[in-house]
Design an enzyme around this catalytic site. Structure first.
Site, short mmCIF file in Angstrom:
data_model
loop_
_atom_site.label_atom_id
_atom_site.label_comp_id
_atom_site.label_asym_id
_atom_site.label_seq_id
_atom_site.Cartn_x
_atom_site.Cartn_y
_atom_site.Cartn_z
N TYR A 171 41.01 -7.11 -1.43
CA TYR A 171 40.08 -7.46 -2.16
C TYR A 171 39.18 -5.95 -1.75
CZ TYR A 171 35.26 -9.42 -3.99
OH TYR A 171 34.40 -9.91 -5.10
N ARG A 206 28.28 -5.19 -13.73
CA ARG A 206 28.14 -4.99 -12.36
C ARG A 206 29.56 -4.99 -11.25
NH1 ARG A 206 26.21 -5.44 -7.45
NH2 ARG A 206 26.44 -7.12 -7.85
N LYS A 247 38.26 -12.90 -5.96
CA LYS A 247 37.85 -13.94 -5.08
C LYS A 247 38.21 -15.28 -4.91
CE LYS A 247 33.40 -12.36 -4.48
NZ LYS A 247 32.61 -12.06 -3.42
N GLU A 254 29.92 -14.40 -10.75
CA GLU A 254 29.81 -13.05 -9.96
C GLU A 254 29.66 -11.84 -10.64
OE1 GLU A 254 31.29 -11.46 -6.71
OE2 GLU A 254 31.05 -13.68 -7.11
N ASP A 255 29.24 -10.21 -10.61
CA ASP A 255 29.41 -8.88 -10.57
C ASP A 255 28.53 -9.22 -12.15
OD1 ASP A 255 29.93 -8.58 -8.40
OD2 ASP A 255 31.68 -7.83 -8.67
N ASP A 315 27.57 -16.18 -6.34
CA ASP A 315 27.80 -15.13 -4.68
C ASP A 315 27.28 -13.99 -4.37
OD1 ASP A 315 29.50 -15.35 -2.71
OD2 ASP A 315 30.40 -13.35 -3.53
N ASP A 316 26.53 -13.29 -5.62
CA ASP A 316 26.53 -12.05 -5.12
C ASP A 316 24.95 -12.42 -4.88
OD1 ASP A 316 28.20 -10.22 -6.30
OD2 ASP A 316 27.40 -11.29 -8.62
N ASN A 352 29.09 -1.99 -1.66
CA ASN A 352 30.94 -2.28 -1.57
C ASN A 352 31.19 -0.96 -2.85
OD1 ASN A 352 31.99 -4.00 0.67
ND2 ASN A 352 31.45 -5.21 -0.32
#
Length: 546
Positions: free
Chosen positions: A97, A150, A168, A239-240, A262-263, A402
């Site tokens: 990750y 993203r 993930k 996610e993203d 999660d973000d 990150n």
């Protein structure tokens, strides 16, 4: 989870990574399952296999080469892959990750060998249910989905973003023991606005501009509704996604299905846990802290919202708590006089003169903590760090963007810029730093401390919803597991070597909340902790002759 009876034999069995044991098939299994002669004659134990595989990982010259080697192992033998990862979790997590996964997404076409997960595209409108029906496993409990807009701090990577759901879900299994067959990574490929990527010969996604507007919304609605029919007990993790879609999707579905982002929520929880630990080091209660965020997107606002809830629990009103959270976006300090603020920023727009530069915001707000979620490397400059050190005896510096290349500052910069007084955490790992004879061990505010345990708790209880209360409880649980020895070395989080212990504790708390709030669909076990432990997958070979 009950694994179905083995129906495959011979080469078909060896080519199924969920079932393959490679050289660990016993003599009896080789005879009974048509494997005689298809494997080298020596029967090896799993431990002997690990001894053979681990040097191969370590001999690869770069992290991305190690990543590709591990992916190849997963594609051959899932059980051995997870045994290796769990046995060497601190070593393997940065490879599988952050920070390596960002490069893996950028080079996805080059290192692609075998497809994993599902791709739902804009061309599948009207038949998404048929696409989902193609997945071979029926008891899916955890899905991570992205549309690739993203990816970390790297921007629009389109279908290459599949590396994120894969990574993930690897952590769901490695860190919390969610069974691999209950995990499903999905990419919603609606095109990409990254022209350079779209025109690359190695790009395997749709070669079209990104679908937006009503057509996009209709596709996502069809997808989510089809998921509920195909996998009725599933928890869906967004996610993203880009900021607008991330907030819109979460608000549209969070009270209707079992889902979270999660973000927004996972990042908030791990950051809140870090602030609880920082409070122990600085002596300043959370409710008395002033926080200045660099970045006002989904991560920043998500942190702010959960921090406000925590401050309210400590006695503040919502209005008082929000006034302790300040944000700087691409146009400067978020203040009431601005007319360009998106709706999610408006609750944090305060009465203040306009400020453009982050250093000026630091000087004006005089925060106890600066929290970087901007994806803009180097923005915690020496001047910013010096100002924080002048304002605070123990300045809190959280550079959470990150991958490592996007961090607002490095650990060394934080410690040297504050004369060793910084209370530091980062999104990606940094090595210990020795400053004036004192060694500081930076804490990694890794969401992997949070989301695997939350997911496991949801699965055990068969929760119908994932709530902010669960993420607040996860933050408190994580912070409670930080020892005095951790704090002594400057670490705001427990050692990653304890992450399965952390995940188990969080899962128990999350499941407890699900039962207490009437959100659980599974019968309540007499011993919840034992139920969580029994649900955690262990990667050991099972006999195929029983």
């Amino acid at each position: 989870m009950t694994v179905p009876p083995i129906s495959k034999r011979g080469a078909a069995l060896l080519n199924d990574p969920d079932l393959n044991k490679g050289t660990a098939f016993t003599e009896a299994e080789r005879d009974a399952l048509g494997l005689r002669g298809l494997l080298p004659p020596r029967v090896m134990t799993q431990e002997e296999q690990l001894e053979r595989i681990l040097p191969g990982v370590r001999s690869r010259p770069t992290p991305i080469d190690q990543y590709a080697y591990l992916v190849a192992l997963h594609d051959r033998n899932v059980t051995l892959f997870y045994r290796l990862v769990m046995a060497h979790l601190e070593e393997m997590m940065p490879v599988l990750y952050t920070p390596t996964v960002g490069q893996a997404c950028q080079e996805f076409g080059r290192i692609f060998r075998r497809s994993r997960g599902l791709y739902v595209t804009s061309e599948d409108r009207g038949r998404v249910g048929e696409v989902l029906a193609n997945w071979p496993h029926h008891d899916v409990r955890m899905i991570v989905v992205t549309d690739g807009e993203r990816i970390l701090g790297l921007g629009d990577l389109g279908a290459n973003g599949m590396g994120i759901p894969i990574g993930k879900l690897t952590l769901y299994t490695a860190c919390a023991g969610v069974h691999p067959m209950q995990c499903l990574p999905i990419t919603i490929d609606v095109g990409t606005d990254n022209t350079q990527l779209r025109e690359s010969p190695s790009y395997m996604g749709l070669r079209q501009p990104r679908l937006r507007g009503a057509a996009y919304d209709e596709l996502l609605t069809e997808f989510i509704e089809a998921l509920q029919e195909r996998f009725p007990k599933v928890c869906l993790q967004f996610e993203d996604f880009g900021n607008h879609n991330a907030f819109t999707l979460l608000e549209a579905w969070r009270d209707r299905i079992c889902t979270f982002n999660d973000d927004i929520q996972g990042t908030a929880s791990v950051t809140l846990a870090g602030l609880y630990s920082a409070s122990r080091l600085t002596g300043t209660p959370l409710k008395d802290m002033r926080l200045l965020f660099l970045g006002a997107g989904e991560a920043g606002i998500g942190i702010g919202d959960l921090v406000v809830e925590a401050m309210v629990e400590e006695g503040l009103t919502v209005e008082e708590a929000r006034k302790r959270c300040w944000f700087v976006d691409s146009k400067g300090l978020v203040v009431k006089s601005r007319t360009d603020l998106a709706s999610h920023k408006q609750p944090y727009a305060h009465d203040h003169a306009p400020v453009t530069a982050f250093i000026d915001a630091v000087e004006s707000v005089k925060p106890h903590a600066i929290i970087g979620v901007s994806g803009m490397p180097g923005t915690f400059t020496p001047q910013v760090l010096a100002a924080m050190a002048r304002i605070n005896v123990r300045p809190i510096v959280m550079a959470l963007s990150n991958p490592t290349s996007k961090a607002e500052c490095t650990a060394r910069e934080a410690y040297t810029g504050t004369d060793g007084r910084a209370v530091f955490a980062s999104g990606s790992p940094f090595a210990p730093v020795t400053h004036k004879g004192v060694t500081h061990v930076p804490g990694q505010g890794n969401n992997a401390y949070i989301f695997p345990g939350v997911g496991l708790g949801v699965i055990v209880a068969e929760a119908s919803r994932v709530t902010d209360e669960m993420f607040a409880a996860a933050a408190r649980t994580l912070a409670s597991m930080v020892t005095e020895d951790d704090l002594e070395m400057g670490r705001l989080y427990p050692s990653l070597s304890r992450i399965r212990e952390v995940s188990r504790a969080i899962a128990v708390e999350v499941a407890h909340i699900a039962y207490e709030r009437g959100l659980a669909r599974a019968p309540r076990p007499s011993d919840l902790d034992a139920a969580v432990v029994s649900a955690m997958y262990e990667p050991v070979y099972q006999s195929m002759l029983d």
